[in-house]
Design a protein around this motif. Structure first.
Motif, PDB file in Angstrom:
ATOM      1  N   UNK A   1      26.271  58.529  58.770  1.00  0.00           N
ATOM      2  CA  UNK A   1      26.880  57.908  57.763  1.00  0.00           C
ATOM      3  C   UNK A   1      26.616  56.684  58.452  1.00  0.00           C
ATOM      4  N   UNK A   2      27.433  56.454  59.517  1.00  0.00           N
ATOM      5  CA  UNK A   2      27.937  54.920  60.917  1.00  0.00           C
ATOM      6  C   UNK A   2      26.741  54.498  60.247  1.00  0.00           C
ATOM      7  N   UNK A   3      25.647  54.779  60.506  1.00  0.00           N
ATOM      8  CA  UNK A   3      24.281  53.958  61.300  1.00  0.00           C
ATOM      9  C   UNK A   3      23.937  52.946  59.740  1.00  0.00           C
TER      10      UNK A   3
ATOM     11  N   UNK B   1      26.876  68.533  62.176  1.00  0.00           N
ATOM     12  CA  UNK B   1      28.621  67.347  61.382  1.00  0.00           C
ATOM     13  C   UNK B   1      28.964  66.277  62.162  1.00  0.00           C
ATOM     14  N   UNK B   2      28.142  66.414  64.094  1.00  0.00           N
ATOM     15  CA  UNK B   2      28.232  65.265  64.229  1.00  0.00           C
ATOM     16  C   UNK B   2      26.798  64.129  63.941  1.00  0.00           C
ATOM     17  N   UNK B   3      25.769  64.961  63.658  1.00  0.00           N
ATOM     18  CA  UNK B   3      24.916  64.126  63.314  1.00  0.00           C
ATOM     19  C   UNK B   3      24.703  63.281  61.643  1.00  0.00           C
TER      20      UNK B   3
ATOM     21  N   UNK C   1      18.899  77.152  56.028  1.00  0.00           N
ATOM     22  CA  UNK C   1      18.911  76.934  56.750  1.00  0.00           C
ATOM     23  C   UNK C   1      19.073  75.529  57.338  1.00  0.00           C
ATOM     24  N   UNK C   2      19.496  74.972  56.188  1.00  0.00           N
ATOM     25  CA  UNK C   2      20.355  73.186  56.275  1.00  0.00           C
ATOM     26  C   UNK C   2      21.625  73.490  56.518  1.00  0.00           C
ATOM     27  N   UNK C   3      22.065  74.220  57.551  1.00  0.00           N
ATOM     28  CA  UNK C   3      23.720  73.912  57.517  1.00  0.00           C
ATOM     29  C   UNK C   3      23.411  74.264  59.736  1.00  0.00           C
TER      30      UNK C   3
ATOM     31  N   UNK D   1      19.432  62.690  57.043  1.00  0.00           N
ATOM     32  CA  UNK D   1      20.479  62.776  56.586  1.00  0.00           C
ATOM     33  C   UNK D   1      20.973  64.518  56.066  1.00  0.00           C
ATOM     34  N   UNK D   2      21.714  64.885  57.184  1.00  0.00           N
ATOM     35  CA  UNK D   2      21.900  66.040  57.243  1.00  0.00           C
ATOM     36  C   UNK D   2      22.655  67.043  56.124  1.00  0.00           C
ATOM     37  N   UNK D   3      22.527  68.623  55.848  1.00  0.00           N
ATOM     38  CA  UNK D   3      23.148  68.573  54.819  1.00  0.00           C
ATOM     39  C   UNK D   3      24.592  68.309  54.783  1.00  0.00           C
ATOM     40  N   UNK D   4      25.331  67.516  53.630  1.00  0.00           N
ATOM     41  CA  UNK D   4      26.419  66.729  53.910  1.00  0.00           C
ATOM     42  C   UNK D   4      27.845  68.755  53.728  1.00  0.00           C
TER      43      UNK D   4
END
Length: 419
Positions: A139-141, A132-134, A89-91, A160-163
């Motif tokens: 990471x950037x923010x 992936x964009x999120x 579900x985290x993907x 943070x979304x699942x890496x």
């Protein structure tokens, strides 16, 4: 050189307007269009920020129309796999579509894991997914100074979304093989808009060389939709009118869509011996590459002719014995004209060759485009109906004087069904 015939024994899909192959076929047969405006929230920013015009579209789009998958969350059950549901579900939903579609194809083939002699070939473009964009945004923010970070990193973006969403190119195939118990290996390929049919060829190769007994082949396309809208407007490939009109003389570009499509394949002799449903038979596949040409959206006629002739040579079948051709035909004036000329050359000995393109119903699914076309053909073979292509009432001049005829209304498919 003739090849051992390969049987299609299962189908699976997640497509605009359809979450199973039979619903998809019903929509095509009934002449329905699944092209709509972008659903609320799909762009992850206010619509007014992204919309431009045909004359002013730098980093913007002039349309939000596309083929969008909707309602998938209501049918997807992450507990039916060999991986903990929370790990699924985290993907990004791209991963979910692959699990669901491959599982559907295996179920129709009457096969459940573990399957040590089964594998997967997945077509998949390396475009950014929304999740992936999120992740990249997070990471950037997070690396910014606190005032900027606190001002921008709000709401759901604080978590943070699942890496693993970084690995949306190759990981979906590996994850599906593990979740569904496919022991003969799984991998991804990127052959652009030919990806799903290229995957079918490589799957057939595995069956021909005896390294697998059952293969699932297909593709998934779920890039960030705003990325696609802006990108294709930048290429001047997107329809100005928001209409997908393959082979129409006034077509003004493609309308992109999203989705996934799969087929389960085995050797025809083994399908018959095992009593599996034979939904279609693949007798030959031809591949080619244009090499250096005029550009990304300017295909080479010679490359298309070479691919088709290779396919018929391998199949041991004369093109003029075919009574339905499902074309790529995206609705771009240059691309459709090239394809019309190439196809007319290959089928020159035919008297009446009906043609069509499913992109009139669901748009151009990029990597999954060929899989959608294949599922359409399988439906036509099963029901004996050659379906219409929408909005093709005034066909291209390039079709005049050729045996090719765009199907503008559904027809009964009499006699031998060969596509």
């Amino acid at each position: 050189m003739e090849c051992e015939p390969i049987a299609v024994v299962g189908r699976g899909c997640v497509l605009p307007g359809a979450l199973d192959p039979d619903t998809f076929w019903d929509g095509v047969a009934e002449g329905r269009s699944s092209l709509v405006a972008a659903p609320e929230g799909r762009w992850r920013l206010p619509r007014r920020w992204a919309m431009g015009s045909v004359d002013d579209h730098l980093d913007r789009t002039w349309t939000d129309v596309g083929g969008y998958v909707q309602g998938f969350e209501s049918v997807f059950d992450p507990s039916g796999f060999r991986i903990p549901p929370e790990r699924i579900l985290s993907l990004d939903p791209l991963f979910h579509w692959v699990l669901y579609g491959v599982g559907q194809a295996l179920a129709e083939a009457g096969r459940e894991g573990p399957l040590p002699r089964a594998g997967l070939v997945l077509g998949n473009l390396s475009y950014p997914t929304p999740t992936g964009a999120a992740f990249a945004e997070h990471v950037w923010l997070s690396a910014q100074r606190p005032p900027v970070r606190d001002a921008l990193l709000t709401g759901e973006r604080r978590e943070r979304p699942d890496a693993r969403n970084r690995f949306s190119s190759g990981l979906p195939a590996r994850l599906a093989a593990r979740a569904l118990g496919l022991g003969a290996g799984a991998w991804s390929l990127d052959a652009a808009c030919a990806s799903s049919l290229y995957a079918v060829k490589l799957a057939c190769d595995r069956l021909h060389d005896g390294t697998a007994d059952l293969m699932v082949a297909g593709a998934v396309s779920r890039a960030d939709p705003l990325y696609l809208h802006v990108g294709f407007c930048g290429l001047s490939a997107t329809s100005r009118t928001g209409r997908s009109r393959p082979f129409h003389r006034e077509a003004d570009g493609l309308v992109h869509g999203e989705g996934a499509g799969f087929v389960a394949l085995t050797r025809l002799s083994e399908a018959r011996a095992s009593g599996l449903p034979v939904l279609g038979v693949i007798r030959g596949v031809g591949l080619s590459n244009d090499g250096r040409g005029a550009g990304l959206i300017s295909p080479a006629e010679e490359g298309q002719v070479r691919a088709m002739r290779l396919a018929y040579a391998r199949a041991g079948v004369a093109p003029e014995t075919v009574s339905l051709v499902e074309c790529h035909a995206t609705g771009t004036p240059v691309g459709d004209a090239v394809e019309a000329r190439a196809t007319a050359r290959v089928f020159a000995a035919g008297e009446d060759v009906p043609i069509g393109s499913v992109k009139s119903n669901i748009g151009h699914l990029l990597a999954s485009a060929g899989a959608a076309g294949l599922l359409k053909v399988l439906g036509a073979l099963r029901t004996g109906i050659r379906p219409a292509t929408l909005g093709a009432g005034r066909p291209l001049d390039a079709l005049a004087g050729t045996p090719l005829r765009v199907l503008t209304a559904p027809e009964r498919w009499e006699g031998r069904r060969r596509a």
